[in-house]
Enzyme design. Structure first.
Site, PDB file in Angstrom:
ATOM      1  N   CYS A   1      -2.082  -0.712  -2.874  1.00 14.42           N
ATOM      2  CA  CYS A   1      -3.518  -0.398  -2.837  1.00 14.42           C
ATOM      3  C   CYS A   1      -3.927   0.023  -1.428  1.00 14.42           C
ATOM      4  O   CYS A   1      -4.682   0.989  -1.251  1.00 14.42           O
ATOM      5  CB  CYS A   1      -4.336  -1.600  -3.289  1.00 14.42           C
ATOM      6  SG  CYS A   1      -3.859  -2.271  -4.886  1.00 14.42           S
ATOM      7  N   ASP A   2      -3.472  -0.708  -0.430  1.00 11.40           N
ATOM      8  CA  ASP A   2      -3.763  -0.355   0.959  1.00 11.40           C
ATOM      9  C   ASP A   2      -3.200   1.017   1.308  1.00 11.40           C
ATOM     10  O   ASP A   2      -3.875   1.857   1.919  1.00 11.40           O
ATOM     11  CB  ASP A   2      -3.157  -1.398   1.903  1.00 11.40           C
ATOM     12  CG  ASP A   2      -4.043  -2.608   2.088  1.00 11.40           C
ATOM     13  OD1 ASP A   2      -5.271  -2.457   2.106  1.00 11.40           O
ATOM     14  OD2 ASP A   2      -3.497  -3.715   2.234  1.00 11.40           O
TER      15      ASP A   2
END
Length: 418
Positions: free
Chosen positions: A188-189
């Site tokens: 996600c990052d």
């Protein structure tokens, strides 16, 4: 003490033409007010593309990732080193008015600002979008957060593992009869950083057309929903929550990890024609492709368990060294399952220059992953060591803000810079 009128005000200049094989973002100035992973990853990509990136950190401790991971020779830690190459570091305590004025001065002559503070945190110091845009209308101000700057969760902190849970990624990752599982990397990052970079580049193009900056709002949650692609389409169009398929695939059969006699291999059969070649030229089971149950993907999906048993039994009869050349000749994508170190040291990695050697001021010669971007007419910026905390403070204050040694010494004595 430093006063506002002692700081040279400037606005971002028009970008000069590029020569051949120069980095495409050469001349772009980026102010990186971010920490941890998603936004620093974005700023690092901009640095790879040639932008001058100044990372602003607190004099006491700096970016949290300076204290994460394993310390290597010289004391720097692996996590920080992974996502901050080719940047400069200036240590400023902008919770103090004098420090905030320094950051404002840097923002006045920057093209891009990247930040990932909690909603409203930078506004308290006069460093929010509205305040900085009033002084530099050309500024592209990119905010990266867990849930965005609007919506019911805008005030919540966002971390990759929690976003993986809430976004549905964990629900489709893992074995069908096992527990939901997060990905092995902070996906996600990483993808939020990539989407942020894409938005910034688009804003730069927009500014070339109309001369104005932009406010960009990137949310890890949004980006992860976008990553679902075909899985999301299945969920929305069929009104059914997808399940987990382990190393197999919900829609494309056969795909997955299977065991040869000496270890696992992964392959992907993407069409009926590939399946026919797979059966005849790899498995030496041509009758399998003619079986009415398996002749097309819909049939293979409906009968995946039967097909899986037949393939698994056959693949266990030979070694990976035997199977992989057959896959290659048949044009069916396949590879052995490698660990990360094997992948980084592979012939493919070497041929694509995916590991770079960098001279670090305290750790000596170190190896880091290189940028994956390759362009014919442009080069990337040469990878440089992730900076020590405050390594470039004096250079930036002198070169950018035209402060003399006495003024810098006063700031340092007051704990405003480090």
């Amino acid at each position: 003490m430093l006063m506002t009128d002692t700081i040279k005000a400037a606005t971002a200049a028009e970008l000069p033409p590029l020569g051949q094989h120069e980095p495409p973002l050469q001349g772009v100035r980026v102010l990186d007010l971010s920490r941890v992973l998603a936004a620093p990853f974005c700023a690092m990509m901009l640095a790879d593309l040639g932008a001058e990136v100044i990372k602003v950190e607190h004099p006491k401790g700096g970016d949290q990732t300076r204290h994460w991971g394993t310390a290597i020779q010289g004391g720097e830690r692996t996590y920080y080193l992974a996502i901050n190459r080719t940047k400069q570091s200036i240590a400023i305590d902008f919770s103090k008015p004098e420090g905030a004025e320094l950051v404002k001065a840097l923002a006045r002559e920057s093209d891009v600002l990247v930040e990932n503070y909690m909603l409203g945190a930078l506004d308290r110091y006069g460093l929010g979008y509205e305040a900085l845009c009033a002084e530099n209308p050309r500024l592209i101000y990119c905010s990266v957060s867990g849930y965005g700057r609007t919506g019911p969760s805008a005030q919540r902190p966002g971390y990759d593992s929690v976003i993986q849970a809430e976004s549905g990624i964990m629900s489709i990752t893992g074995e069908p009869d096992g527990e939901p599982s997060k990905a092995g990397v902070p996906i996600c990052d990483i993808t939020a950083g990539m989407y942020a970079t894409q938005a910034i580049l688009a804003a730069i193009v927009r500014r070339l057309r109309n001369g104005h900056g932009e406010a960009i709002d990137i949310a890890l949650f949004d980006c992860t929903l976008a990553n679902h692609t075909s899985v999301a389409a299945n969920a929305l169009l069929l009104d059914h929550a997808p399940g987990r398929y382990g190393n197999s695939h919900a829609d494309i059969i056969p795909q997955g990890m299977y065991h040869a006699s000496d270890g696992p291999i992964m392959f992907h059969v993407g069409s009926d024609a590939q399946f026919a070649r797979f059966c005849s030229d790899v498995l030496d089971m041509p009758a399998l492709a003619a079986d009415p149950r398996f002749v097309d993907n819909d049939g293979r999906r409906a009968n995946r368990d039967v097909l899986d048993e037949l393939m698994s039994k056959r693949l266990k009869t030979r070694s990976r060294q035997d199977w992989i050349p057959l896959f290659r000749r048949a044009g069916v994508p396949a590879g052995v399952v490698q660990n990360v170190l094997e992948a980084l040291r592979s012939d493919e990695s070497k041929a694509r220059d995916m590991v770079c050697e960098i001279d670090h001021p305290t750790a000596g010669r170190i190896n880091l992953v290189n940028s994956p971007l390759k362009m014919r007419e442009s080069t990337l910026a040469p990878p440089a060591a992730p900076p020590l905390l405050g390594e470039h403070t004096d250079r930036i204050l002198e070169g950018r803000l035209k402060l003399d040694a006495a003024a810098i010494a006063g700031l340092r004595a007051a704990g405003i810079v480090g």
